[in-house]
Design a protein around this motif. Structure first.
Motif, PDB file in Angstrom:
ATOM      1  N   GLU A   1       3.915   5.012  -0.881  1.00 37.24           N
ATOM      2  CA  GLU A   1       3.398   6.060  -1.754  1.00 37.24           C
ATOM      3  C   GLU A   1       4.451   6.367  -2.806  1.00 37.24           C
ATOM      4  O   GLU A   1       5.578   5.950  -2.695  1.00 37.24           O
ATOM      5  N   THR A   2       4.082   7.161  -3.800  1.00 35.19           N
ATOM      6  CA  THR A   2       5.027   7.415  -4.901  1.00 35.19           C
ATOM      7  C   THR A   2       6.239   8.216  -4.461  1.00 35.19           C
ATOM      8  O   THR A   2       7.209   8.297  -5.187  1.00 35.19           O
ATOM      9  N   ASP A   3       6.222   8.821  -3.261  1.00 37.68           N
ATOM     10  CA  ASP A   3       7.436   9.516  -2.843  1.00 37.68           C
ATOM     11  C   ASP A   3       8.202   8.730  -1.801  1.00 37.68           C
ATOM     12  O   ASP A   3       9.067   9.268  -1.125  1.00 37.68           O
ATOM     13  N   GLY A   4       7.878   7.448  -1.645  1.00 42.29           N
ATOM     14  CA  GLY A   4       8.656   6.619  -0.741  1.00 42.29           C
ATOM     15  C   GLY A   4       8.108   6.541   0.665  1.00 42.29           C
ATOM     16  O   GLY A   4       8.592   5.766   1.483  1.00 42.29           O
ATOM     17  N   ARG A   5       7.112   7.351   0.996  1.00 38.14           N
ATOM     18  CA  ARG A   5       6.537   7.231   2.339  1.00 38.14           C
ATOM     19  C   ARG A   5       5.622   6.026   2.404  1.00 38.14           C
ATOM     20  O   ARG A   5       5.221   5.476   1.404  1.00 38.14           O
ATOM     21  N   ILE A   6       5.246   5.649   3.624  1.00 37.57           N
ATOM     22  CA  ILE A   6       4.447   4.454   3.813  1.00 37.57           C
ATOM     23  C   ILE A   6       2.973   4.771   3.634  1.00 37.57           C
ATOM     24  O   ILE A   6       2.474   5.774   4.133  1.00 37.57           O
ATOM     25  N   SER A   7       2.296   3.895   2.907  1.00 33.07           N
ATOM     26  CA  SER A   7       0.853   4.025   2.754  1.00 33.07           C
ATOM     27  C   SER A   7       0.228   3.049   3.729  1.00 33.07           C
ATOM     28  O   SER A   7       0.163   1.851   3.480  1.00 33.07           O
ATOM     29  N   TRP A   8      -0.240   3.534   4.875  1.00 29.39           N
ATOM     30  CA  TRP A   8      -0.508   2.647   5.999  1.00 29.39           C
ATOM     31  C   TRP A   8      -1.588   1.613   5.752  1.00 29.39           C
ATOM     32  O   TRP A   8      -1.521   0.512   6.265  1.00 29.39           O
ATOM     33  N   SER A   9      -2.589   1.951   4.949  1.00 28.41           N
ATOM     34  CA  SER A   9      -3.652   0.958   4.759  1.00 28.41           C
ATOM     35  C   SER A   9      -3.111  -0.268   4.040  1.00 28.41           C
ATOM     36  O   SER A   9      -3.411  -1.402   4.390  1.00 28.41           O
ATOM     37  N   GLU A  10      -2.264  -0.049   3.020  1.00 26.41           N
ATOM     38  CA  GLU A  10      -1.720  -1.189   2.305  1.00 26.41           C
ATOM     39  C   GLU A  10      -0.603  -1.846   3.087  1.00 26.41           C
ATOM     40  O   GLU A  10      -0.376  -3.044   2.977  1.00 26.41           O
ATOM     41  N   TRP A  11       0.119  -1.050   3.866  1.00 25.30           N
ATOM     42  CA  TRP A  11       1.221  -1.597   4.656  1.00 25.30           C
ATOM     43  C   TRP A  11       0.688  -2.625   5.636  1.00 25.30           C
ATOM     44  O   TRP A  11       1.222  -3.726   5.768  1.00 25.30           O
ATOM     45  N   ASN A  12      -0.402  -2.270   6.308  1.00 19.08           N
ATOM     46  CA  ASN A  12      -0.915  -3.155   7.352  1.00 19.08           C
ATOM     47  C   ASN A  12      -1.696  -4.327   6.797  1.00 19.08           C
ATOM     48  O   ASN A  12      -1.971  -5.271   7.520  1.00 19.08           O
ATOM     49  N   SER A  13      -2.061  -4.266   5.533  1.00 19.69           N
ATOM     50  CA  SER A  13      -2.824  -5.380   4.995  1.00 19.69           C
ATOM     51  C   SER A  13      -1.953  -6.618   4.852  1.00 19.69           C
ATOM     52  O   SER A  13      -2.450  -7.725   4.764  1.00 19.69           O
ATOM     53  N   GLY A  14      -0.634  -6.434   4.793  1.00 17.46           N
ATOM     54  CA  GLY A  14       0.255  -7.582   4.688  1.00 17.46           C
ATOM     55  C   GLY A  14       0.249  -8.238   3.325  1.00 17.46           C
ATOM     56  O   GLY A  14       0.820  -9.307   3.148  1.00 17.46           O
ATOM     57  N   MET A  15      -0.404  -7.585   2.337  1.00 15.49           N
ATOM     58  CA  MET A  15      -0.500  -8.239   1.038  1.00 15.49           C
ATOM     59  C   MET A  15       0.578  -7.796   0.071  1.00 15.49           C
ATOM     60  O   MET A  15       0.751  -8.401  -0.971  1.00 15.49           O
ATOM     61  N   TYR A  16       1.255  -6.688   0.393  1.00 16.58           N
ATOM     62  CA  TYR A  16       2.168  -6.121  -0.588  1.00 16.58           C
ATOM     63  C   TYR A  16       3.588  -6.117  -0.074  1.00 16.58           C
ATOM     64  O   TYR A  16       3.839  -6.046   1.107  1.00 16.58           O
ATOM     65  N   SER A  17       4.515  -6.131  -1.024  1.00 18.78           N
ATOM     66  CA  SER A  17       5.928  -6.184  -0.684  1.00 18.78           C
ATOM     67  C   SER A  17       6.341  -4.970   0.131  1.00 18.78           C
ATOM     68  O   SER A  17       5.879  -3.860  -0.115  1.00 18.78           O
ATOM     69  N   THR A  18       7.194  -5.180   1.114  1.00 22.42           N
ATOM     70  CA  THR A  18       7.635  -4.065   1.957  1.00 22.42           C
ATOM     71  C   THR A  18       9.152  -3.933   1.926  1.00 22.42           C
ATOM     72  O   THR A  18       9.751  -3.403   2.851  1.00 22.42           O
ATOM     73  N   TRP A  19       9.770  -4.389   0.862  1.00 22.78           N
ATOM     74  CA  TRP A  19      11.234  -4.408   0.822  1.00 22.78           C
ATOM     75  C   TRP A  19      11.835  -3.032   0.577  1.00 22.78           C
ATOM     76  O   TRP A  19      11.394  -2.286  -0.293  1.00 22.78           O
ATOM     77  N   THR A  20      12.861  -2.730   1.359  1.00 24.32           N
ATOM     78  CA  THR A  20      13.643  -1.521   1.132  1.00 24.32           C
ATOM     79  C   THR A  20      15.116  -1.891   1.137  1.00 24.32           C
ATOM     80  O   THR A  20      15.489  -2.950   1.625  1.00 24.32           O
ATOM     81  N   GLU A  21      15.935  -0.996   0.586  1.00 20.86           N
ATOM     82  CA  GLU A  21      17.364  -1.250   0.514  1.00 20.86           C
ATOM     83  C   GLU A  21      18.071  -0.151   1.279  1.00 20.86           C
ATOM     84  O   GLU A  21      17.728   1.020   1.151  1.00 20.86           O
ATOM     85  N   SER A  22      19.081  -0.536   2.077  1.00 22.41           N
ATOM     86  CA  SER A  22      19.765   0.482   2.871  1.00 22.41           C
ATOM     87  C   SER A  22      20.679   1.324   1.994  1.00 22.41           C
ATOM     88  O   SER A  22      21.167   0.872   0.975  1.00 22.41           O
ATOM     89  N   VAL A  23      20.923   2.548   2.445  1.00 23.78           N
ATOM     90  CA  VAL A  23      21.885   3.417   1.762  1.00 23.78           C
ATOM     91  C   VAL A  23      23.264   3.130   2.344  1.00 23.78           C
ATOM     92  O   VAL A  23      23.403   2.889   3.530  1.00 23.78           O
ATOM     93  N   TRP A  24      24.262   3.135   1.491  1.00 20.75           N
ATOM     94  CA  TRP A  24      25.627   2.955   2.003  1.00 20.75           C
ATOM     95  C   TRP A  24      26.534   4.014   1.405  1.00 20.75           C
ATOM     96  O   TRP A  24      26.171   4.710   0.469  1.00 20.75           O
ATOM     97  N   GLN A  25      27.727   4.129   1.998  1.00 20.70           N
ATOM     98  CA  GLN A  25      28.620   5.182   1.524  1.00 20.70           C
ATOM     99  C   GLN A  25      29.750   4.653   0.691  1.00 20.70           C
ATOM    100  O   GLN A  25      30.044   5.164  -0.374  1.00 20.70           O
ATOM    101  N   LYS A  26      30.451   3.658   1.172  1.00 22.26           N
ATOM    102  CA  LYS A  26      31.500   3.115   0.312  1.00 22.26           C
ATOM    103  C   LYS A  26      31.766   1.669   0.669  1.00 22.26           C
ATOM    104  O   LYS A  26      31.473   1.214   1.769  1.00 22.26           O
ATOM    105  N   PHE A  27      32.331   0.980  -0.301  1.00 20.74           N
ATOM    106  CA  PHE A  27      32.766  -0.388  -0.079  1.00 20.74           C
ATOM    107  C   PHE A  27      34.266  -0.443  -0.317  1.00 20.74           C
ATOM    108  O   PHE A  27      34.724  -0.104  -1.403  1.00 20.74           O
ATOM    109  N   THR A  28      35.029  -0.823   0.688  1.00 24.52           N
ATOM    110  CA  THR A  28      36.462  -1.021   0.438  1.00 24.52           C
ATOM    111  C   THR A  28      36.925  -2.281   1.137  1.00 24.52           C
ATOM    112  O   THR A  28      36.435  -2.663   2.191  1.00 24.52           O
TER     113      THR A  28
END
Lengths: 775, 90
Positions: free
Chosen positions: A699-726
């Motif tokens: 959905e437009t606020d980042g939550r899952i839209s279950w009907s499209e999620w389960n259809s398997g037709m649309y991208s489901t990629w997310t990116e993890s949050v991180w804090q720092k790289f050293t």
């Protein structure tokens, strides 16, 4: 109130003096009496491209991108002034700066005025780019370290012996492996390192002298399982389009991987290794050894569904763990056409290209052939078409030409699947609303006459032609070949040949056209590329897909081949479209000629210099980074500077200058058919706009839209949050030494208690009481 | 004796630690001291508290072990039962 793009000095009052500059910059807006703020930026001399925009909740949409925070200096130990650089405009916001005590503590660790023990032990490795974690519906890919970082003994793997040393023989495991690109590209080497269980991190070293033939972290069949061929039994399911792909991007690594770009850092790493760690005659060296600590802890895990669920579960401190990937689709139409004139079937030409590419490492996605060449061909074609748009109005066969740039195509067609989803729900370009007087005519899949896409169009040399992969679109192919032969060749350049891909058994290459044809079987779709069966681009979606990989040189008189071919191709496609418009006169077609210099300038901007003149005009000032902008799509709630710059560029092509001043040059909410944009001191009235490129599975606020999620037709990629790289290196003593140090320390502590206890018991003996009266 | 009884009764309100305290505190009174009039009652309360506390202890131990081992494989249920979910791993 108001922020305008450019440089600005912001002052902070502070009474405690630090010898460094921990400042946080805040951009805040007063909306109906409340401040809604976003915290951006850190301190001294560091450069951040961080972006921010309002959601559609607010009645205005503005954007600001902080480009840099520099020149932090104390004024009379009382206040700090920092210089911030922006692009973008916001009439409703203000910049504030705060002294940030948390950052002060962090800066403490990093100060180079070496009084601290910390700096005597650790040497930071700067400019290291991290591999990070991404997730889709079922898997997690990428790298992560432990919360406290991964520690290991450095070892350079440049031969098979060294590989065996690390994975089997060496006594000092776990190791952190130093490796050059020629070994890294070998998939079996990396898998062996991972499976040995004795590796706690990998540092990929940049080498100026190493010249690779091929390096692609992408799979051999990009976007497998999405688009037209979703059935694993279909032979076209996984055609090896990207034959050189090693798929390392899609592997799950249980240790961090960093790419060290700076040659001096590379030397210090290899120097440290050879001085302390390199085995002598096959025998291991003794402690202390050179070791490194890599920190790239990822907050999310398992898969997209789990991490979004974990974000929404009730907890004391709600936090972001992962974000769906996405960005902005930029689109526009040649003519503004209101809803009073709906489109007939097969009357609109749609031209498309992708805006993004990908790679394994953060911030390094040059995408030269993967994205930029097609983007530049697209831009040039649009520029030709808009120059003759007034003549095209008279056409009876073509009612409009839409042009669209898709964001996120490298990750299962995020942008194009979203636009097609909107089209199918009759929401493209805007959903019908009664309150708006004038809206653009709805574009449906049935209205599309041809869908033309540019995808990887870098070519050099006499022989190779451009290939047209088409589905149901033979008419287009005949016409484009016709125009290709008629077009005048720019001086010194070979004719651009256009051939049809005749291997129908392979199907269409991975491209945005898949999203369209999936939802309308008989849609005539065309992909124009530089390859026939497998990619010509040996560096598809990788960190090495740069200007030198496609043999591009800016303004080199003897080497304008790549530019010339793209210019000719764009002009040819533009002419083809004009000829499909069936206009009475041939003059208009002949007025479209290839412009090599302009293509050269565009390629230079996108591949080499983010601060080129063209971009400066788009933004209105010259404070732009000198490195090229990365083409990675990023997360949907983070603005992509590339999308904004390209949108402005398209606005100047398609748009008409109108005489409004800055205050009046604003969107008119009653008329959605045109936008008003202020570019380079002029107001443009244009149809160019943007739409959210977020997979319909979210959905437009980042939550899952279950009907499209389960259809398997649309991208489901997310990116993890991180804090720092050293990344930092230090000399590690042996385990015994470490234990001895701790035990010794504990003993000293215990001893001090005993001594003080004894002294306090015998205090009256040791310190005789003073007789009264003596001073 | 009054205190011992009171603690014993209050422990039924899901307060096993109260029972544990009860049995430790009055252990000396119940078993080590020379017999006095109320010692028999105190003995019964102490023994019952000790039994109750150990049943709770075993039950909680079993639950904690199961939860820690199986939390990640329980998926959504595991996340909803958790108060603090560790980052970066299943």
């Amino acid at each position: 109130m108001g922020i305008k793009g450019g440089k600005e000095d912001v002052t902070v009052r502070q009474t405690t003096y630090y010898n460094y500059c921990p400042v946080t910059v805040i951009v805040a807006t007063e909306v109906r009496g409340c401040y809604s703020s976003v915290i951006i930026g850190l301190g001294l001399g560091r450069r951040f491209v961080i972006s921010w925009s309002y959601s559609s909740h607010f009645s205005f949409v503005e954007w600001v991108i902080l480009l840099s925070v520099e020149d932090c200096y104390w004024v009379e130990n009382r206040s700090v002034t920092i210089r911030v650089t922006w692009i973008g405009e916001s009439q409703h916001s203000e910049i504030f700066a705060l002294m940030d005590p948390y950052q002060a503590v962090q800066m403490n660790e990093r100060t180079t005025h070496g009084d601290r023990t910390n700096t005597k032990i650790y040497e930071p490795v700067t400019g290291a780019l991290a591999c990070f974690r991404r997730m889709n519906k079922t898997h997690q890919i990428g790298c992560s370290s432990k919360l406290t970082g991964n520690v290991g003994v450095l070892h350079l793997v440049d031969s098979d012996d060294a590989l065996n040393w690390v994975s089997r023989d060496g006594p000092h495991s776990p190791y952190i492996v130093l490796v050059y690109a020629d070994r890294f590209v070998n998939r079996t080497t990396m898998i062996q390192l991972r499976d040995s269980g004795r590796v706690s991190g990998v540092l990929l070293l940049n080498s100026k002298t190493l010249k690779l033939d091929a390096f692609s972290e992408e799979n051999t069949c990009p976007n497998r399982g999405y688009g037209l061929y979703t059935d694993p039994k279909d032979p076209r399911y996984c055609e090896p389009w990207n034959s050189k792909g090693n798929g390392l991007l899609y592997e799950e690594w249980d240790f961090p991987i960093f790419y060290v770009t700076d040659p001096t850092q590379v030397e210090s790493l290899t120097g440290c290794f050879s001085h302390f760690n390199e085995p002598v005659n096959g025998t291991a060296r003794d402690w202390p050894l050179c070791a490194a600590q890599l920190q790239s802890h990822m907050l999310a895990a398992v898969d997209s569904e789990t991490c979004i669920r974990r974000e929404n579960v009730f907890s004391l401190q709600p936090s972001r763990i992962c974000d769906p990937m996405g960005g902005r689709n930029v689109w526009g139409s040649l003519f503004a056409r209101s809803q009073q004139q709906p489109y007939s079937n097969n009357s609109v030409i749609v031209i498309g290209a992708r805006l993004d590419s990908s790679s394994m490492f953060d911030q390094l996605t040059p995408g030269a052939d993967s994205a930029v060449t097609a983007l530049v061909a697209f831009l040039e074609t649009i520029r030709h078409l808009t120059s003759v748009k007034n003549d095209l109005l008279a056409s009876k066969t073509i009612e409009n030409v839409y042009f669209m740039l898709f964001s996120g195509e490298a990750f299962d067609y995020i942008g194009s699947s979203r636009i097609v989803f909107d089209m199918k729900s009759n929401r493209f370009p805007f959903s019908i609303s009664d309150s708006t007087t004038s809206q653009p005519a709805i574009l449906k899949l049935e209205n599309i006459k041809y869908f033309i896409e540019f995808n990887q169009v870098a070519l050099k040399g006499k022989i190779p032609p451009y290939y047209v992969h088409s589905l149901n679109a033979d008419g287009f192919f005949t016409e484009i070949q016709n125009q290709g032969q008629k077009i005048d060749r720019p001086l010194k350049f070979e004719q651009v040949k256009i051939e049809k891909d005749n291997k129908n058994s392979q199907g269409l290459p991975p491209s945005s056209v898949h999203s369209f044809v999936t939802h309308r079987d008989d849609l005539p779709g065309v992909v124009i590329t530089n390859h026939n069966s497998s990619y010509r681009n040996m560096f598809h979606n990788s960190i090495y897909d740069s200007a030198s990989a496609i043999n591009y040189e800016y303004s080199e008189a003897h080497n304008l081949d790549v530019q010339g071919k793209i210019a000719t191709l764009s002009a040819t496609v533009a002419r083809t479209i004009v000829s499909l418009a069936n206009l009475p006169s041939e003059e208009i077609i002949n007025s479209i000629v290839p412009d090599v210099d302009y293509v050269d300038e565009l390629l230079h901007c996108y591949l080499e210099a983010g601060n080129c003149l063209t971009f400066q005009h788009m933004i209105g000032h010259d404070q732009l980074p000198s490195d090229p902008f990365p083409t990675y799509v990023g997360v949907y709630n983070n603005l992509n500077p590339l999308a904004i710059l390209t949108q402005n560029l398209l606005s100047t092509y398609q748009g008409v200058k109108v005489s409004k001043d800055l205050k009046e040059c604003k969107r008119n909410y009653d008329n959605q058919t045109v936008e008003y944009v202020w570019i380079n001191e002029t107001c443009y009235e244009t149809t160019v706009n943007w739409s959210l490129a977020l997979s319909p599975a979210f959905e437009t606020d980042g939550r899952i839209s279950w009907s499209e999620w389960n259809s398997g037709m649309y991208s489901t990629w997310t990116e993890s949050v991180w804090q720092k790289f050293t990344v930092r290196i230090f000399l590690k003593p042996s385990r015994t030494h470490e234990i001895l140090t701790i035990v010794f320390g504990a003993l000293v502590c215990l001893l001090s208690f005993i001594v003080i206890g004894w002294v306090s018991k015998k205090s009256d003996v040791i310190f005789p009481s003073r007789p009264d009266g003596i001073c | 004796m009054y205190l011992c009884r009171w603690y014993y009764l209050a422990g039924f309100l899901f307060l096993p630690f109260l029972w544990a305290i009860n049995s430790f505190w009055f252990y000396h009174e119940a078993f080590k001291k020379p017999p006095f009039q109320e010692q028999k009652d105190i003995k019964t309360y102490v023994i019952r508290s000790a039994i109750g506390a150990s049943i709770w202890f075993i039950g909680l131990l079993a639950w904690i072990i199961t939860f820690q081992i199986n939390r990640s494989s329980w998926g959504e249920l595991g996340d909803q039962l958790s108060f603090v979910i560790p980052t970066g791993r299943a």
